[in-house]
Design an enzyme around this catalytic site. Structure first.
Site, PDB file in Angstrom:
ATOM      1  N   THR A 163      -5.957   2.808  -6.748  1.00 39.96           N
ATOM      2  CA  THR A 163      -7.198   2.799  -5.965  1.00 39.96           C
ATOM      3  C   THR A 163      -8.012   4.042  -6.269  1.00 39.96           C
ATOM      4  O   THR A 163      -7.511   5.163  -6.174  1.00 39.96           O
ATOM      5  CB  THR A 163      -6.887   2.727  -4.457  1.00 39.96           C
ATOM      6  OG1 THR A 163      -6.148   1.538  -4.204  1.00 39.96           O
ATOM      7  CG2 THR A 163      -8.170   2.708  -3.631  1.00 39.96           C
ATOM      8  N   SER A 217       0.828  -1.211   0.000  1.00 41.82           N
ATOM      9  CA  SER A 217       0.000   0.000   0.000  1.00 41.82           C
ATOM     10  C   SER A 217       0.862   1.261   0.000  1.00 41.82           C
ATOM     11  O   SER A 217       1.941   1.284   0.601  1.00 41.82           O
ATOM     12  CB  SER A 217      -0.866  -0.013   1.263  1.00 41.82           C
ATOM     13  OG  SER A 217      -1.483   1.242   1.467  1.00 41.82           O
ATOM     14  N   HIS A 236     -13.630  -1.796  -0.837  1.00 39.04           N
ATOM     15  CA  HIS A 236     -12.588  -1.432   0.129  1.00 39.04           C
ATOM     16  C   HIS A 236     -12.833  -2.154   1.464  1.00 39.04           C
ATOM     17  O   HIS A 236     -12.674  -1.581   2.546  1.00 39.04           O
ATOM     18  CB  HIS A 236     -12.574   0.097   0.329  1.00 39.04           C
ATOM     19  CG  HIS A 236     -11.201   0.661   0.544  1.00 39.04           C
ATOM     20  ND1 HIS A 236     -10.497   1.330  -0.418  1.00 39.04           N
ATOM     21  CD2 HIS A 236     -10.385   0.638   1.627  1.00 39.04           C
ATOM     22  CE1 HIS A 236      -9.329   1.716   0.063  1.00 39.04           C
ATOM     23  NE2 HIS A 236      -9.223   1.295   1.306  1.00 39.04           N
ATOM     24  N   LYS A 269      -8.659  -0.336  -8.824  1.00 39.56           N
ATOM     25  CA  LYS A 269      -9.292  -0.959  -7.650  1.00 39.56           C
ATOM     26  C   LYS A 269     -10.398  -0.049  -7.113  1.00 39.56           C
ATOM     27  O   LYS A 269     -10.219   1.169  -7.052  1.00 39.56           O
ATOM     28  CB  LYS A 269      -8.216  -1.179  -6.583  1.00 39.56           C
ATOM     29  CG  LYS A 269      -8.712  -1.698  -5.257  1.00 39.56           C
ATOM     30  CD  LYS A 269      -7.527  -2.077  -4.375  1.00 39.56           C
ATOM     31  CE  LYS A 269      -7.947  -2.575  -3.021  1.00 39.56           C
ATOM     32  NZ  LYS A 269      -8.374  -1.508  -2.109  1.00 39.56           N
ATOM     33  N   TYR A 308      -2.208   5.555  -4.174  1.00 41.35           N
ATOM     34  CA  TYR A 308      -3.206   6.579  -3.879  1.00 41.35           C
ATOM     35  C   TYR A 308      -2.732   7.857  -4.540  1.00 41.35           C
ATOM     36  O   TYR A 308      -1.543   8.200  -4.444  1.00 41.35           O
ATOM     37  CB  TYR A 308      -3.314   6.833  -2.371  1.00 41.35           C
ATOM     38  CG  TYR A 308      -4.174   5.844  -1.631  1.00 41.35           C
ATOM     39  CD1 TYR A 308      -5.474   5.571  -2.044  1.00 41.35           C
ATOM     40  CD2 TYR A 308      -3.697   5.200  -0.498  1.00 41.35           C
ATOM     41  CE1 TYR A 308      -6.272   4.678  -1.354  1.00 41.35           C
ATOM     42  CE2 TYR A 308      -4.496   4.306   0.202  1.00 41.35           C
ATOM     43  CZ  TYR A 308      -5.781   4.052  -0.234  1.00 41.35           C
ATOM     44  OH  TYR A 308      -6.568   3.174   0.453  1.00 41.35           O
TER      45      TYR A 308
HETATM   46  C1  GLV Z   1      -6.872   2.527   3.809  1.00 43.20           C
HETATM   47  O1  GLV Z   1      -6.705   2.083   2.723  1.00 43.20           O
HETATM   48  C2  GLV Z   1      -7.898   2.122   4.683  1.00 43.20           C
HETATM   49  O2  GLV Z   1      -8.893   1.548   4.224  1.00 43.20           O
HETATM   50  O3  GLV Z   1      -7.775   2.372   5.884  1.00 43.20           O
END
Ligand code: GLV
Length: 390
Positions: free
Chosen positions: A159, A110, A279, A255, A133
């Site tokens: 994402t 991530s 998510h 995503k 991100y």
């Molecule tokens: C970050 O991606 C979260 O969902 O906390």
């Protein structure tokens, strides 16, 4: 290290993680937004799907290996990008990446990881995937993409469902921060979690190292919610896929797709694959579960792109149900996080073994020998008709 063979399910690992990880970080993994209805539906909707049992089929030489984004995988399960993984266990991203590479599946790092791209690259031998991100600071994002390229990440996961953060009540109540503030309450808590605390004392990786030291602005990184509120780019749109793809120079998968129209738009704008995802129920509460929307998204774009999915997968059976409904592969986030909390790298390996075994046995009992042959014919058909009426 405790004998991890006693953990037979991902739920067992989750319970062990709850005992070993400070509440603030365990809750971060085990939470959804608002009422957590989507978080719950992600798992309970899997339970509603029934598998077709077949017998008297030769079950020798069974195979779970296939490909995801053209990459050979020992089973169609990748590790999902999970923010703050390095707070479930010290150096958590490195541990999870090592477990994944030994298992022969992709690990996705991530942007909001604790260990940086470079940390993971230096401590693993196989390329991992990187999740992006998009933030307002475009030069920073360009450098981040370049860093993923330099680390030879073969796939970029963009994402698109988190430009603002879904409200997660547990995180707000716990005052979630990384590194955690050393309050008397926290000190009292870690006294009962000594292995976690010792690990953390033994590492320098305690903040968001993809970001710390790489952004020009001085920012308070500790709070994920504050960071996203001030730094994430609210203008992210379909057209951004093109420059990100160009800069990265490799496949970009999008995503956060939960709608057939968005799936079409992602493909039309150059996505090389999509991840059907809500998510993990952490963003739009009351959104449908991913397994519920997967078939309509596969109908819309399945012949034009690779459809992957995440959110709610806690077993090998869930993986097979996703494949039967048209996914080419799946991602697990919480299963990895719980494994990590329960037993570090060995705990992640245990989570993967649990899923692998469940897949193998289930596939056999469905009368299938090769995971590549799983399809709609494996779903008990009455349930197909009922799918609309969840
Ligand atoms: C970050 O991606 C979260 O969902 O906390």
């Amino acid at each position: 290290m405790a004998n991890l063979d006693k953990y037979l399910t991902i739920e067992d690992l989750m319970k062990a993680a709850k005992r070993r990880v400070p509440k603030m970080f365990f809750d971060y993994a085990d939470s959804g937004s608002w009422s957590e209805s989507t978080y719950r539906d992600n798992t309970t909707d899997f339970e509603k799907i029934k598998l077709r049992q077949r017998v008297a089929v030769n079950l020798e030489n069974r195979n779970l290996a296939t490909t995801m984004m053209g990459q050979p995988v020992s089973m169609p399960v990748a590790i999902a990008p999970v923010g703050s993984t390095g707070m479930q266990s010290a150096d958590g991203e490195i541990k999870a990446a090592r477990a994944a590479e030994k298992f022969g599946i992709p690990f996705t790092l991530s942007t909001m990881a604790i260990c940086s791209i470079e940390d993971v690259a230096e401590n693993t031998t196989k390329p991992f995937w990187f999740q992006l991100y998009v933030m307002r600071d475009k030069p920073f994002i360009e450098r981040l993409i370049d860093r993923a390229k330099a680390a030879k990440c073969p796939v970029l996961v963009l994402t698109m469902d988190l430009q603002i953060l879904g409200q997660r009540h547990k995180d707000i109540r716990n005052g979630l921060k990384a590194p955690p503030p050393i309050t008397p309450k926290f000190l009292f808590e870690i006294a009962t979690k000594p292995a976690w605390a010792l690990g953390m004392l033994g590492t320098k990786r305690r903040t968001f190292r993809n970001i710390a030291g790489h952004v020009t602005e001085a920012v308070d990184l500790a709070s994920l919610s504050q960071w996203t509120a001030t730094q994430f780019d609210l203008t992210l749109n379909w057209k951004d896929i093109a420059w990100i793809k160009k800069r990265f120079g490799g496949p970009v998968i999008v995503k956060g797709i939960l709608d057939a129209e968005d799936a079409r738009l992602a493909v039309e704008n150059g996505a090389d694959g999509i991840i059907v995802s809500n998510h993990g129920g952490r963003q739009l509460d009351s959104a449908p579960s991913t397994i519920r929307v997967l078939p309509e998204i596969v109908d819309a774009v399945g012949n034009r792109t690779e459809v992957l999915m995440d959110s709610g997968i806690r077993s090998g059976q869930d993986v097979l149900k996703a494949l039967a409904l048209g996914a080419k592969g799946t991602f697990v986030g919480r299963a990895m996080a719980f494994g990590l909390g329960a037993g570090g790298e060995a705990g992640v390996t245990r989570a993967l073994q649990i899923i692998n075994k469940e897949m193998d046995v289930t596939m056999a009992l469905m009368g299938e020998r090769d995971v590549k042959n799983i399809g709609l014919h494996n779903i008990y058909s009455n349930d197909l008709q009922k799918r609309q009426g969840y």
